[in-house]
Design a protein around this motif. Structure first.
Motif, PDB file in Angstrom:
ATOM      1  N   ARG A 196      49.828  34.115  33.962  1.00  0.00           N
ATOM      2  CA  ARG A 196      51.214  33.985  33.494  1.00  0.00           C
ATOM      3  C   ARG A 196      51.290  33.092  32.264  1.00  0.00           C
ATOM      4  O   ARG A 196      52.092  33.345  31.356  1.00  0.00           O
ATOM      5  N   GLU A 197      50.477  32.039  32.236  1.00  0.00           N
ATOM      6  CA  GLU A 197      50.454  31.154  31.069  1.00  0.00           C
ATOM      7  C   GLU A 197      50.042  31.903  29.807  1.00  0.00           C
ATOM      8  O   GLU A 197      50.406  31.491  28.693  1.00  0.00           O
ATOM      9  N   LEU A 200      50.439  37.398  30.886  1.00  0.00           N
ATOM     10  CA  LEU A 200      49.909  38.587  31.548  1.00  0.00           C
ATOM     11  C   LEU A 200      50.528  38.789  32.924  1.00  0.00           C
ATOM     12  O   LEU A 200      50.976  37.834  33.567  1.00  0.00           O
ATOM     13  N   LYS A 201      50.522  40.020  33.381  1.00  0.00           N
ATOM     14  CA  LYS A 201      51.076  40.340  34.698  1.00  0.00           C
ATOM     15  C   LYS A 201      50.170  39.789  35.799  1.00  0.00           C
ATOM     16  O   LYS A 201      48.953  39.643  35.615  1.00  0.00           O
ATOM     17  N   PRO A 202      50.751  39.477  36.954  1.00  0.00           N
ATOM     18  CA  PRO A 202      49.966  38.930  38.062  1.00  0.00           C
ATOM     19  C   PRO A 202      49.141  40.008  38.754  1.00  0.00           C
ATOM     20  O   PRO A 202      49.382  41.217  38.587  1.00  0.00           O
ATOM     21  N   LEU A 203      48.166  39.567  39.534  1.00  0.00           N
ATOM     22  CA  LEU A 203      47.310  40.452  40.311  1.00  0.00           C
ATOM     23  C   LEU A 203      47.704  40.358  41.786  1.00  0.00           C
ATOM     24  O   LEU A 203      48.120  39.309  42.266  1.00  0.00           O
ATOM     25  N   THR A 204      47.570  41.464  42.497  1.00  0.00           N
ATOM     26  CA  THR A 204      47.756  41.463  43.943  1.00  0.00           C
ATOM     27  C   THR A 204      46.393  41.604  44.610  1.00  0.00           C
ATOM     28  O   THR A 204      45.464  42.205  44.044  1.00  0.00           O
ATOM     29  N   LEU A 205      46.265  41.048  45.793  1.00  0.00           N
ATOM     30  CA  LEU A 205      45.019  41.163  46.543  1.00  0.00           C
ATOM     31  C   LEU A 205      44.877  42.563  47.109  1.00  0.00           C
ATOM     32  O   LEU A 205      45.796  43.087  47.742  1.00  0.00           O
ATOM     33  N   ASN A 206      43.736  43.154  46.888  1.00  0.00           N
ATOM     34  CA  ASN A 206      43.468  44.497  47.378  1.00  0.00           C
ATOM     35  C   ASN A 206      42.307  44.453  48.368  1.00  0.00           C
ATOM     36  O   ASN A 206      41.241  43.918  48.038  1.00  0.00           O
ATOM     37  N   PRO A 207      42.473  44.970  49.580  1.00  0.00           N
ATOM     38  CA  PRO A 207      41.415  44.873  50.586  1.00  0.00           C
ATOM     39  C   PRO A 207      40.140  45.620  50.225  1.00  0.00           C
ATOM     40  O   PRO A 207      39.046  45.216  50.623  1.00  0.00           O
ATOM     41  N   LYS A 248      37.428  36.384  29.816  1.00  0.00           N
ATOM     42  CA  LYS A 248      37.951  37.692  29.410  1.00  0.00           C
ATOM     43  C   LYS A 248      38.265  38.548  30.631  1.00  0.00           C
ATOM     44  O   LYS A 248      39.256  39.269  30.671  1.00  0.00           O
ATOM     45  N   ASN A 249      37.429  38.436  31.655  1.00  0.00           N
ATOM     46  CA  ASN A 249      37.687  39.185  32.884  1.00  0.00           C
ATOM     47  C   ASN A 249      38.898  38.642  33.635  1.00  0.00           C
ATOM     48  O   ASN A 249      39.697  39.403  34.178  1.00  0.00           O
ATOM     49  N   LEU A 250      39.042  37.314  33.686  1.00  0.00           N
ATOM     50  CA  LEU A 250      40.213  36.721  34.327  1.00  0.00           C
ATOM     51  C   LEU A 250      41.502  37.191  33.662  1.00  0.00           C
ATOM     52  O   LEU A 250      42.535  37.359  34.328  1.00  0.00           O
ATOM     53  N   LEU A 251      41.442  37.403  32.364  1.00  0.00           N
ATOM     54  CA  LEU A 251      42.621  37.771  31.586  1.00  0.00           C
ATOM     55  C   LEU A 251      42.617  39.245  31.191  1.00  0.00           C
ATOM     56  O   LEU A 251      43.221  39.629  30.197  1.00  0.00           O
ATOM     57  N   LEU A 252      41.962  40.062  31.982  1.00  0.00           N
ATOM     58  CA  LEU A 252      41.914  41.500  31.705  1.00  0.00           C
ATOM     59  C   LEU A 252      43.324  42.079  31.818  1.00  0.00           C
ATOM     60  O   LEU A 252      43.899  42.142  32.911  1.00  0.00           O
ATOM     61  N   ALA A 253      43.892  42.477  30.693  1.00  0.00           N
ATOM     62  CA  ALA A 253      45.297  42.891  30.663  1.00  0.00           C
ATOM     63  C   ALA A 253      45.558  44.149  31.484  1.00  0.00           C
ATOM     64  O   ALA A 253      46.643  44.314  32.054  1.00  0.00           O
ATOM     65  N   SER A 295      35.364  26.256  51.372  1.00  0.00           N
ATOM     66  CA  SER A 295      36.047  27.370  52.022  1.00  0.00           C
ATOM     67  C   SER A 295      36.828  28.145  50.973  1.00  0.00           C
ATOM     68  O   SER A 295      36.970  27.697  49.829  1.00  0.00           O
ATOM     69  N   LEU A 296      37.337  29.288  51.367  1.00  0.00           N
ATOM     70  CA  LEU A 296      38.114  30.115  50.453  1.00  0.00           C
ATOM     71  C   LEU A 296      39.436  30.505  51.109  1.00  0.00           C
ATOM     72  O   LEU A 296      39.447  31.047  52.214  1.00  0.00           O
ATOM     73  N   ASP A 297      40.525  30.216  50.416  1.00  0.00           N
ATOM     74  CA  ASP A 297      41.854  30.699  50.788  1.00  0.00           C
ATOM     75  C   ASP A 297      42.222  31.754  49.753  1.00  0.00           C
ATOM     76  O   ASP A 297      42.589  31.419  48.620  1.00  0.00           O
ATOM     77  N   PRO A 298      42.101  33.047  50.098  1.00  0.00           N
ATOM     78  CA  PRO A 298      42.318  34.101  49.096  1.00  0.00           C
ATOM     79  C   PRO A 298      43.699  34.050  48.445  1.00  0.00           C
ATOM     80  O   PRO A 298      43.822  34.298  47.241  1.00  0.00           O
ATOM     81  N   GLN A 299      44.714  33.740  49.236  1.00  0.00           N
ATOM     82  CA  GLN A 299      46.063  33.694  48.665  1.00  0.00           C
ATOM     83  C   GLN A 299      46.197  32.562  47.646  1.00  0.00           C
ATOM     84  O   GLN A 299      46.795  32.733  46.580  1.00  0.00           O
ATOM     85  N   ARG A 300      45.638  31.406  47.981  1.00  0.00           N
ATOM     86  CA  ARG A 300      45.695  30.291  47.034  1.00  0.00           C
ATOM     87  C   ARG A 300      44.894  30.614  45.778  1.00  0.00           C
ATOM     88  O   ARG A 300      45.329  30.307  44.654  1.00  0.00           O
ATOM     89  N   ALA A 301      43.724  31.233  45.959  1.00  0.00           N
ATOM     90  CA  ALA A 301      42.911  31.609  44.805  1.00  0.00           C
ATOM     91  C   ALA A 301      43.657  32.603  43.931  1.00  0.00           C
ATOM     92  O   ALA A 301      43.656  32.488  42.693  1.00  0.00           O
ATOM     93  N   ARG A 302      44.290  33.576  44.561  1.00  0.00           N
ATOM     94  CA  ARG A 302      45.104  34.547  43.798  1.00  0.00           C
ATOM     95  C   ARG A 302      46.188  33.837  43.012  1.00  0.00           C
ATOM     96  O   ARG A 302      46.416  34.132  41.826  1.00  0.00           O
ATOM     97  N   ASP A 303      46.873  32.878  43.661  1.00  0.00           N
ATOM     98  CA  ASP A 303      47.962  32.172  42.991  1.00  0.00           C
ATOM     99  C   ASP A 303      47.455  31.360  41.801  1.00  0.00           C
ATOM    100  O   ASP A 303      48.132  31.290  40.763  1.00  0.00           O
ATOM    101  N   LEU A 304      46.277  30.764  41.927  1.00  0.00           N
ATOM    102  CA  LEU A 304      45.716  30.007  40.811  1.00  0.00           C
ATOM    103  C   LEU A 304      45.372  30.929  39.640  1.00  0.00           C
ATOM    104  O   LEU A 304      45.618  30.596  38.472  1.00  0.00           O
TER     105      LEU A 304
END
Length: 234
Positions: free
Chosen positions: A111-112, A115-122, A191-196, A96-105
């Motif tokens: 952050r480690e 880099l700035k965090p991402l927000t979920l965009n519909p 590289k995509n995960l860490l796209l500044a 299953s997918l929990d979008p909020q948990r995935a975003r937090d991960l």
């Protein structure tokens, strides 16, 4: 310059518990020709292509595009399919997918790295969902849709005014932790995960037990054009 980056990652349980990651990848589209990222020795295919932002993909110096069939316009050779039964011994009953948990991960990882965090965009989630559904329909992994669309096309269709957009795709993973681990270990996907430049993301999972790949994950990260209003889920 607007740009799109795109990587896909598939997980196949072919040798006991070992995972085989195959990457179909490209680098940033900042030149008029294709760029190809290196992939590991287990990869089953490797090609590159680039897209500029705007209405149409940048021209690519290659042979004319072929199509697989009239009803399936993904160019031949730009997608992979799983061998029959390759994932039949894996248990997807709790996938299953929990979008909020995935975003937090993802944000914890960013952050480690400072880099700035991402927000979920519909809108980005809509683009991701549309692609995962299409991949599941054809039981394959690719950045091309069955209508020949590329990631930039799908982001635009969803109404997102992208200045920057990047896409990762995964198939066969049981949970998000597994697909995220694979993306971290692949230089291009990482590289995509860490796209500044990115500040928003969309994520989708589509499951179909009748397919060989079973699970189809799509991540889209991006940033809107200056002055554009994008709706985000905080």
């Amino acid at each position: 310059m607007y740009r799109v980056t795109l990587l896909v990652c598939s997980a196949l349980a072919l040798c006991g518990c070992s995972m085989n990651s195959s990457a179909i990848s490209s680098g940033y589209a900042e030149s008029d020709g294709p760029t190809t990222a290196s992939v590991n020795s287990q990869s089953t295919s490797d090609f590159g292509f680039g897209f500029f932002g705007g209405d149409k993909p940048a021209p690519i110096k290659t042979k004319p595009q072929a199509v697989a069939a009239l009803s399936d316009k993904a160019p031949a050779g730009t997608f992979e399919k799983a061998p029959r039964g390759a994932l039949s011994d894996r248990d997807y009953s709790h996938t299953s997918l929990d979008p909020q948990r995935a975003r937090d991960l993802i944000n914890k990882y960013r952050r480690e790295k400072g880099l700035k965090p991402l927000t979920l965009n519909p809108q980005l989630s809509e683009a991701a969902k549309a692609h995962s559904r299409d991949l599941a329909k054809w039981d394959r992994i690719s950045h091309y849709g069955s209508d020949g669309s590329n990631p930039w096309d799908r982001v635009k269709r969803a109404g997102y005014p992208a200045k920057v957009a990047a896409e990762n795709v995964g198939t066969g993973q049981i949970d998000f932790s597994e697909v995220l681990k694979g993306w971290k270990e692949s230089p291009g996907h990482n590289k995509n995960l860490l796209l500044a430049d990115a500040n928003e993301m969309g994520l989708a999972l589509v499951q179909d037990p009748k397919t060989e790949f079973k699970s189809f994950w799509t991540l889209v990260v991006g940033a809107p054009m200056d002055g554009a209003q994008a709706s985000a889920i905080r």
